[in-house]
Motif scaffolding. Structure first.
Motif, PDB file in Angstrom:
ATOM      1  N   ALA B 233       0.835  -1.196   0.000  1.00  0.00           N
ATOM      2  CA  ALA B 233       0.000   0.000   0.000  1.00  0.00           C
ATOM      3  C   ALA B 233       0.873   1.250   0.000  1.00  0.00           C
ATOM      4  CB  ALA B 233      -0.904  -0.001   1.220  1.00  0.00           C
ATOM      5  N   THR B 234       1.894   1.236   0.835  1.00  0.00           N
ATOM      6  CA  THR B 234       2.775   2.390   0.948  1.00  0.00           C
ATOM      7  C   THR B 234       3.540   2.606  -0.358  1.00  0.00           C
ATOM      8  OG1 THR B 234       3.025   1.888   3.276  1.00  0.00           O
ATOM      9  CG2 THR B 234       4.654   3.356   2.317  1.00  0.00           C
ATOM     10  N   ALA B 235       4.052   1.524  -0.933  1.00  0.00           N
ATOM     11  CA  ALA B 235       4.799   1.633  -2.184  1.00  0.00           C
ATOM     12  C   ALA B 235       3.906   2.251  -3.262  1.00  0.00           C
ATOM     13  CB  ALA B 235       5.289   0.265  -2.618  1.00  0.00           C
ATOM     14  N   GLY B 236       2.660   1.806  -3.302  1.00  0.00           N
ATOM     15  CA  GLY B 236       1.703   2.345  -4.276  1.00  0.00           C
ATOM     16  C   GLY B 236       1.524   3.842  -4.091  1.00  0.00           C
ATOM     17  N   LEU B 237       1.430   4.267  -2.833  1.00  0.00           N
ATOM     18  CA  LEU B 237       1.247   5.696  -2.557  1.00  0.00           C
ATOM     19  C   LEU B 237       2.465   6.511  -2.972  1.00  0.00           C
ATOM     20  CD1 LEU B 237      -0.517   5.638   0.914  1.00  0.00           C
ATOM     21  CD2 LEU B 237      -1.454   6.426  -1.248  1.00  0.00           C
ATOM     22  N   ILE B 238       3.662   5.946  -2.723  1.00  0.00           N
ATOM     23  CA  ILE B 238       4.881   6.676  -3.093  1.00  0.00           C
ATOM     24  C   ILE B 238       4.920   6.868  -4.618  1.00  0.00           C
ATOM     25  CG2 ILE B 238       7.419   6.627  -3.102  1.00  0.00           C
ATOM     26  CD1 ILE B 238       7.271   5.036  -0.471  1.00  0.00           C
ATOM     27  N   VAL B 239       4.616   5.799  -5.362  1.00  0.00           N
ATOM     28  CA  VAL B 239       4.626   5.892  -6.827  1.00  0.00           C
ATOM     29  C   VAL B 239       3.591   6.923  -7.295  1.00  0.00           C
ATOM     30  CG1 VAL B 239       4.213   4.633  -8.974  1.00  0.00           C
ATOM     31  CG2 VAL B 239       5.382   3.495  -7.092  1.00  0.00           C
ATOM     32  N   LYS B 240       2.385   6.797  -6.746  1.00  0.00           N
ATOM     33  CA  LYS B 240       1.290   7.688  -7.152  1.00  0.00           C
ATOM     34  C   LYS B 240       1.668   9.150  -6.910  1.00  0.00           C
ATOM     35  CE  LYS B 240      -3.651   8.176  -6.052  1.00  0.00           C
ATOM     36  NZ  LYS B 240      -4.756   7.509  -5.382  1.00  0.00           N
ATOM     37  N   GLN B 241       2.192   9.423  -5.714  1.00  0.00           N
ATOM     38  CA  GLN B 241       2.484  10.811  -5.365  1.00  0.00           C
ATOM     39  C   GLN B 241       3.721  11.332  -6.096  1.00  0.00           C
ATOM     40  OE1 GLN B 241       2.290  10.867  -1.046  1.00  0.00           O
ATOM     41  NE2 GLN B 241       0.222  10.027  -1.093  1.00  0.00           N
ATOM     42  N   ALA B 242       4.690  10.445  -6.367  1.00  0.00           N
ATOM     43  CA  ALA B 242       5.879  10.880  -7.117  1.00  0.00           C
ATOM     44  C   ALA B 242       5.480  11.299  -8.529  1.00  0.00           C
ATOM     45  CB  ALA B 242       6.910   9.765  -7.165  1.00  0.00           C
ATOM     46  N   ARG B 243       4.657  10.491  -9.173  1.00  0.00           N
ATOM     47  CA  ARG B 243       4.217  10.826 -10.541  1.00  0.00           C
ATOM     48  C   ARG B 243       3.333  12.063 -10.541  1.00  0.00           C
ATOM     49  NH1 ARG B 243       8.230   8.594 -12.964  1.00  0.00           N
ATOM     50  NH2 ARG B 243       8.132   6.369 -13.376  1.00  0.00           N
ATOM     51  N   GLU B 244       2.518  12.198  -9.483  1.00  0.00           N
ATOM     52  CA  GLU B 244       1.642  13.358  -9.347  1.00  0.00           C
ATOM     53  C   GLU B 244       2.473  14.647  -9.286  1.00  0.00           C
ATOM     54  OE1 GLU B 244      -2.107  12.489  -6.702  1.00  0.00           O
ATOM     55  OE2 GLU B 244      -0.824  13.947  -5.727  1.00  0.00           O
ATOM     56  N   LEU B 245       3.627  14.534  -8.621  1.00  0.00           N
ATOM     57  CA  LEU B 245       4.506  15.702  -8.501  1.00  0.00           C
ATOM     58  C   LEU B 245       5.311  15.943  -9.769  1.00  0.00           C
ATOM     59  CD1 LEU B 245       6.061  15.373  -4.923  1.00  0.00           C
ATOM     60  CD2 LEU B 245       4.656  17.242  -5.758  1.00  0.00           C
ATOM     61  N   GLY B 246       5.199  15.031 -10.725  1.00  0.00           N
ATOM     62  CA  GLY B 246       5.889  15.206 -11.994  1.00  0.00           C
ATOM     63  C   GLY B 246       7.252  14.527 -12.058  1.00  0.00           C
ATOM     64  N   PHE B 247       7.505  13.540 -11.210  1.00  0.00           N
ATOM     65  CA  PHE B 247       8.783  12.831 -11.266  1.00  0.00           C
ATOM     66  C   PHE B 247       8.839  11.974 -12.530  1.00  0.00           C
ATOM     67  CE2 PHE B 247      11.363   9.027 -10.239  1.00  0.00           C
ATOM     68  CZ  PHE B 247      12.589   9.671 -10.089  1.00  0.00           C
ATOM     69  N   LYS B 248       9.878  12.225 -13.356  1.00  0.00           N
ATOM     70  CA  LYS B 248       9.935  11.542 -14.650  1.00  0.00           C
ATOM     71  C   LYS B 248      10.952  10.398 -14.661  1.00  0.00           C
ATOM     72  CE  LYS B 248       7.468  14.531 -17.360  1.00  0.00           C
ATOM     73  NZ  LYS B 248       6.570  14.985 -16.291  1.00  0.00           N
ATOM     74  N   GLY B 249      11.757  10.301 -13.594  1.00  0.00           N
ATOM     75  CA  GLY B 249      12.824   9.295 -13.572  1.00  0.00           C
ATOM     76  C   GLY B 249      12.297   7.879 -13.409  1.00  0.00           C
ATOM     77  N   LYS B 250      13.247   6.947 -13.255  1.00  0.00           N
ATOM     78  CA  LYS B 250      12.881   5.533 -13.100  1.00  0.00           C
ATOM     79  C   LYS B 250      12.361   5.291 -11.687  1.00  0.00           C
ATOM     80  CE  LYS B 250      13.890   2.957 -16.698  1.00  0.00           C
ATOM     81  NZ  LYS B 250      12.663   2.485 -17.318  1.00  0.00           N
ATOM     82  N   ILE B 251      11.399   4.403 -11.598  1.00  0.00           N
ATOM     83  CA  ILE B 251      11.019   3.917 -10.272  1.00  0.00           C
ATOM     84  C   ILE B 251      11.380   2.443 -10.255  1.00  0.00           C
ATOM     85  CG2 ILE B 251       9.141   3.460  -8.662  1.00  0.00           C
ATOM     86  CD1 ILE B 251       7.864   6.047  -9.585  1.00  0.00           C
ATOM     87  N   VAL B 252      12.162   2.039  -9.269  1.00  0.00           N
ATOM     88  CA  VAL B 252      12.559   0.636  -9.198  1.00  0.00           C
ATOM     89  C   VAL B 252      12.157   0.067  -7.842  1.00  0.00           C
ATOM     90  CG1 VAL B 252      14.473   0.877 -10.810  1.00  0.00           C
ATOM     91  CG2 VAL B 252      14.901   1.215  -8.395  1.00  0.00           C
ATOM     92  N   ARG B 253      11.854  -1.205  -7.870  1.00  0.00           N
ATOM     93  CA  ARG B 253      11.494  -1.880  -6.621  1.00  0.00           C
ATOM     94  C   ARG B 253      12.353  -3.135  -6.544  1.00  0.00           C
ATOM     95  NH1 ARG B 253       7.658  -2.019  -2.602  1.00  0.00           N
ATOM     96  NH2 ARG B 253       6.848  -4.048  -1.970  1.00  0.00           N
ATOM     97  N   THR B 254      13.454  -3.013  -5.803  1.00  0.00           N
ATOM     98  CA  THR B 254      14.395  -4.128  -5.772  1.00  0.00           C
ATOM     99  C   THR B 254      14.065  -5.148  -4.677  1.00  0.00           C
ATOM    100  OG1 THR B 254      15.810  -2.711  -4.463  1.00  0.00           O
ATOM    101  CG2 THR B 254      16.330  -2.876  -6.802  1.00  0.00           C
ATOM    102  N   GLY B 255      12.858  -5.080  -4.136  1.00  0.00           N
ATOM    103  CA  GLY B 255      12.502  -6.077  -3.134  1.00  0.00           C
ATOM    104  C   GLY B 255      11.030  -6.022  -2.809  1.00  0.00           C
ATOM    105  N   GLY B 256      10.467  -7.143  -2.351  1.00  0.00           N
ATOM    106  CA  GLY B 256       9.073  -7.163  -1.929  1.00  0.00           C
ATOM    107  C   GLY B 256       8.122  -7.169  -3.101  1.00  0.00           C
ATOM    108  N   PRO B 257       7.868  -8.361  -3.663  1.00  0.00           N
ATOM    109  CA  PRO B 257       7.001  -8.430  -4.840  1.00  0.00           C
ATOM    110  C   PRO B 257       5.582  -7.970  -4.514  1.00  0.00           C
ATOM    111  CG  PRO B 257       7.395 -10.615  -3.934  1.00  0.00           C
ATOM    112  CD  PRO B 257       8.277  -9.680  -3.180  1.00  0.00           C
ATOM    113  N   ALA B 258       5.063  -7.013  -5.245  1.00  0.00           N
ATOM    114  CA  ALA B 258       3.718  -6.517  -4.944  1.00  0.00           C
ATOM    115  C   ALA B 258       3.164  -5.707  -6.107  1.00  0.00           C
ATOM    116  CB  ALA B 258       3.774  -5.650  -3.700  1.00  0.00           C
TER     117      ALA B 258
END
Lengths: 289, 390
Positions: B233-258
């Motif tokens: 849930a938290t990871a989802g929120l971080i992604v959502k809010q990062a993109r909302e703020l206009g973050f264009k870089g890579k998002i990687v998740r090197t652990g915790g399949p979800a």
């Protein structure tokens, strides 16, 4: 790093979070004022508001504004019914009332878990893109949330200040016995006061749903914050809750900017304790010294 | 019918029931898992996996150990991802329900809190907690069926740095034992691969607003944000809010399949192009079969932490069969540790960890790096702890 821009962004963000705390805390205070009951299920009504918005928008295709309006209507009716059916025997019974609301919170949480499952769900953003003001970039969805929340607060103010029912409600909040002596039918105000109180929690949930995620356990954290806010603002004081809610939101946002967020969270508690030492009766206080 | 024949008949019937009851004894397996709060989807995945494994042996007439048939019953308790709760329910499982085997606990703090009870009472545990303190030679009853950051971070980060040119990374971690361990391992891995973790933030687990931290990170010019191991849930929120703020870089998740849960929160569009650690390769028939069985029973897609627990429960059953006992957990633990090349839903499995933890109680699970495309994981690299990602 441009501190001016960061501060601007932190202010807008603090406003969003502050308005969430404000809505939660004003509802919480209203319930406490009318019924002398600390409503531990307040966070669960916030959660139900978010789920109502989710069902209305995602499953029934309602537009956001309609979803919020329907959510609040449903919440007021549901809240009034809960008060009348469950809480009536515990009016003004602080200790037992508190225990009943803790039980109610657990029931609501588990019902939501059974119906919606443990995985968080998402409500689509109200708006896409971002706007720039003086170089400060803010997501449009957050601006809409600020606008909606302010509109709700203005409506609430007008209702409490200028309508007969609102005035009656305030009289009951001030002192139910004296209000009764003045001819105010207090017993009608209990379900209504509770309904409006949790209606505000539900609106907060519906407004925040597009920004955050929706899950059965989402109500616990804002309940804690609402609790802090009402105590800081002065237990039972609606303007106090409003002021403290905004202050807490902004404070959280600024501290998270300058400090690591876990340190910032700790600092908030320290500041709240200092605030309570400085204002033992709350910021605008009728709270108990 | 004379009184004698009727009583004979009655005693035969009763005897038959008694015989039947003794033929099908119940084997209780506890589950100390997170069923509420932010980590609930992990706990549910673990519990459901154990139940599916139990269903399978029960449907086949029960677990055959030492000539006896056991009906397997899973007893789940919610530890709320809290050490105190985990201790309470573990005491209940060990002393009231008398279990010798526990699925979980889910988190790091809970496993460390319950180990004094479980180790002393010879109860086998199988935590998901990432802390390296969970496994050691002094803890012979503790096993871990999932890879942790230390097992997979280095291999993935090497690939990310080489293949995607990720140089300056920001990351966020929960402020607890799990988060601290993940941060340390991940920072080490990025540094070793020639990149830097230029910003890291610790937050309290109930936080939902990450905009202040993201704003700060973006101001410092990160080219990637790693959301390793944050709860779904938290990871989802971080992604959502990062993109909302206009973050264009890579998002990687090197652990915790979800990935599914993250898409559920952030939406398909925000997650597009995210590089994720994956434990499932749907092209593997055994994995596909598990995913289908899971979806059929629970009406939801499988969480990546579920198959390792399905495999672990089956390995536990196999260890009991080999030990010829369900009561002597010491023998079962010894047999469990010796299992090699086990045919699991995830492929061939065996235990490792001697050099790192001093005991071979860490399951060596193959893993993958995938790119999220149109809401689905597309495998980009295949990895093993030993050979890295290719």
């Amino acid at each position: 790093m441009n501190w001016y821009l960061l501060l601007g962004q932190a202010t807008v963000n603090g406003l969003v979070v502050g308005l969430l705390y404000l809505l939660m805390a004003v509802g919480f205070t209203l319930v406490f004022g009318v019924m002398r009951m600390v409503n531990f299920a307040h966070g669960e009504f916030y959660m139900l508001g978010a789920f109502a918005a989710y069902v209305l928008m995602v499953h029934l295709g309602a537009p956001f504004l309609l979803a919020v309006v329907l959510t609040v209507v449903i919440a007021i009716v549901f809240g009034s019914l809960v008060e009348w059916l469950v809480l009536k025997p515990f009016r003004k019974d602080e200790l037992n009332g508190m225990i009943v609301t803790i039980g109610l919170a657990m029931i609501l949480q588990n019902v939501a878990l059974m119906v919606f499952g443990p995985d968080p769900v998402s409500v689509p953003a109200i708006a896409t893109g971002a706007s720039s003001f003086l170089g400060v970039t803010v997501a449009n969805s957050r601006l809409y949330v600020i606008a909606f929340a302010v509109a709700v607060l203005v409506l609430l103010y007008v209702f409490l200040r200028h309508s007969a029912v609102g005035r009656g409600l305030r009289a009951v909040v001030e002192d139910a016995d004296i209000a009764a002596l003045q001819g105010v039918k207090a017993r009608l105000y209990y379900p209504l006061g509770f309904g409006i109180g949790i209606g505000l929690a539900a609106i907060a949930g519906a407004l925040m749903a597009p920004l955050f995620s929706v899950s059965p356990f989402m109500g616990q954290a804002p309940l804690l914050k609402a609790f802090m806010v009402v105590i800081l603002g002065g237990l039972g004081s609606i303007p106090g809750a409003a002021l403290a809610g905004l202050c807490l939101g902004l404070l959280e946002s600024y501290t998270a900017l300058f400090l690591e967020s876990s340190t910032a969270d700790m600092l908030i508690f320290i500041l709240v304790i200092v605030g309570m030492l400085a204002f033992p009766r709350g910021l605008i206080g009728k709270g108990e010294a | 019918m004379t009184r004698f024949t009727s009583s004979l008949l009655a005693s035969m019937i009763l005897g038959g029931f008694a015989l039947h009851a003794s033929a099908q004894e119940t084997l209780k397996i506890g589950a100390v898992v997170t069923l509420s709060g932010a980590g609930a989807s992990w706990g549910q995945a673990m519990k459901n996996a154990a139940e599916l494994a139990a269903d399978k042996v029960n449907a086949a007439g029960g677990l055959d150990v030492g000539g006896k048939k056991y009906k397997v019953q899973i007893i789940p308790y919610d530890d709320k991802y809290q050490a105190g709760e985990a201790v309470t329910v573990t005491n209940r499982l060990v002393f009231e329900d008398k279990v010798k085997y526990i699925i979980g606990p889910t988190g790091s703090a809970p496993i460390l809190a319950v180990q004094p009870i479980t180790e002393k009472n010879q109860v086998i545990t199988s935590t998901l907690g990432f802390t390296d303190k969970a496994l050691s030679a002094e803890k012979p009853f503790s096993f871990r069926p999932v890879n942790t950051t230390v097992e997979f971070a280095e291999q993935q980060v090497n690939w990310l740095v080489k293949s995607l040119g990720v140089k300056k990374v920001g990351a966020m971690f929960p402020n607890d034992e799990t988060g601290q361990v993940m941060a340390r391992d991940l920072e080490g891995a990025y540094t070793k691969a020639g990149s830097t973790m230029a910003a890291k933030e610790f937050y309290e687990r109930d936080r939902v607003d990450f905009v202040p931290m993201l704003t700060k990170m973006m101001a410092r010019g990160m080219d990637a944000i790693d959301i390793n191991g944050n709860s779904p849930a938290t990871a989802g929120l971080i992604v959502k809010q990062a993109r909302e703020l206009g973050f264009k870089g890579k998002i990687v998740r090197t652990g915790g399949p979800a990935t599914t849960e993250i898409i559920g929160v952030a939406g398909k569009e925000a997650v597009e192009g995210m590089i994720v650690y994956a434990v499932l390769d749907p092209s593997l028939p055994s994995t596909k079969a598990y995913m289908d069985a899971y979806a059929a029973k629970y009406k939801t897609s499988v969480n990546g932490f579920s198959p390792p627990y399905y495999d672990f429960t089956n390995m536990l059953f196999e260890a009991m069969r080999r030990a010829g006992t369900v009561t002597d957990s010491q023998k079962v633990a010894a047999e469990l540790e010796n299992i090699k090349d086990f045919d699991g839903a995830l492929g061939k499995l065996g235990w490792t960890g001697k050099t790192r933890y001093g005991i071979n109680h860490q399951l060596a699970v193959p893993f993958y790096l995938a790119e999220v495309k149109n809401g689905a994981e597309v495998t980009r690299a295949r990895c093993t702890v030993v050979e890295g990602c290719k």
